[in-house]
Design a protein around this motif. Sequence first.
Motif, PDB file in Angstrom:
ATOM      1  N   THR A 154      -7.229   3.901   3.089  1.00 18.44           N
ATOM      2  CA  THR A 154      -7.125   2.485   2.751  1.00 18.44           C
ATOM      3  C   THR A 154      -8.407   1.751   3.133  1.00 18.44           C
ATOM      4  O   THR A 154      -8.903   1.908   4.252  1.00 18.44           O
TER       5      THR A 154
ATOM      6  N   SER B 224       0.836  -1.209   0.000  1.00 18.85           N
ATOM      7  CA  SER B 224       0.000   0.000   0.000  1.00 18.85           C
ATOM      8  C   SER B 224       0.865   1.250   0.000  1.00 18.85           C
ATOM      9  O   SER B 224       0.549   2.245  -0.671  1.00 18.85           O
TER      10      SER B 224
ATOM     11  N   ILE C 193      -7.004   1.815  -2.332  1.00 19.17           N
ATOM     12  CA  ILE C 193      -6.597   3.030  -1.619  1.00 19.17           C
ATOM     13  C   ILE C 193      -7.034   4.245  -2.426  1.00 19.17           C
ATOM     14  O   ILE C 193      -7.142   4.186  -3.662  1.00 19.17           O
TER      15      ILE C 193
END
Length: 341
Positions: free
Chosen positions: A266, A219, A257
């Motif tokens: 997120t 992420s 995200i």
Amino acid sequence: MAKIVTLGEIMMRLQPVGYKRFMQAKSFDVEFGGGEANVAVSLAQYGEDVAFVTKLPQNAIGDMCVKELKGWGVDVSLIVRGGSRMGIYFCEKGSSQRGSNVIYDRAGSAIAEVGDTDFDVDKILDGVKWLHWTGITPAISDAMAEQTEKILKAAKQKGVTVSCDLNYRKKLWSKQKACQVMGELVKYVDVLISNEEDSKDVFGIEAQDTDINSGVLSSKGYADIGRQLMDKFPNIKYVAFTLRESISASRNGWSAILIDGKEVHTSKKYMIDIVDRVGGGDSFGAGLIYGFMHGMSMQDTIEFAVAASCLKHSVEGDFNIASVDEVKKLAGGDGSGRVQR
């Protein structure tokens, strides 16, 4: 006039029954689908006033497609009729460790041969608040790339919010041409949507500590990509990434995200058992548009979008047939799949 417009090609989808391979097929199921049409159908299920813009042949196949879209609540009044044929794609659904396979038969389709006077830009954008397109649309032909740019320029002059899903398709154009063309068109985009591959394929920007083949996604790496894209294109206000952890063709981890330039939002992650993954990204894009247009918070918007897309993976065909209530229920934590009585 519709408040949301999507622009692109819709094709006839021919698919072997169930999970048969092409070599086994004795018949094909008939569906319709295409990135921007899929977004329009999703939004129509949410009760939105949405129109789809394309060009279809003036024949019974074109009529069949228009009827299908209209049946799902999409405004078809802006569809141009003409040209010789409708594009087709053949879809062989994957299972377990065998991936899906798509074969295009779309050369010379009506929209690929679009004329300069086919689309009435003022009519298309009259009263419109949001315009959505994908990187597939300018990849169809040079003529369609020119028409896309003309419509985007007019949209920005009218203050229309524009979203784009990069959607790189290697069977339609090269990475070099995609970078060249999309580099100009993305200058008109407010909300950019991508996935674990497209930002790399189109702009050469990739996430660190990520391997899409092993299912390892970072992420933090994608947040960095988002910031690089926003630095490259200062007009972009939001970047959203879907994160697909491909355990197999049948089972994926699914999350997303949303980056607004200051924060990274997120979503929760879903483990999904896939019925049909085609259109998954489009249902995500529709969810984002719905969230933005209804003033949801950034966190609620990304949760709504990823839940909508999670549900799409359980639905046969390109279209996501899900209501706002169904999406919100899943986003709120009810993913039990229990019978609703």
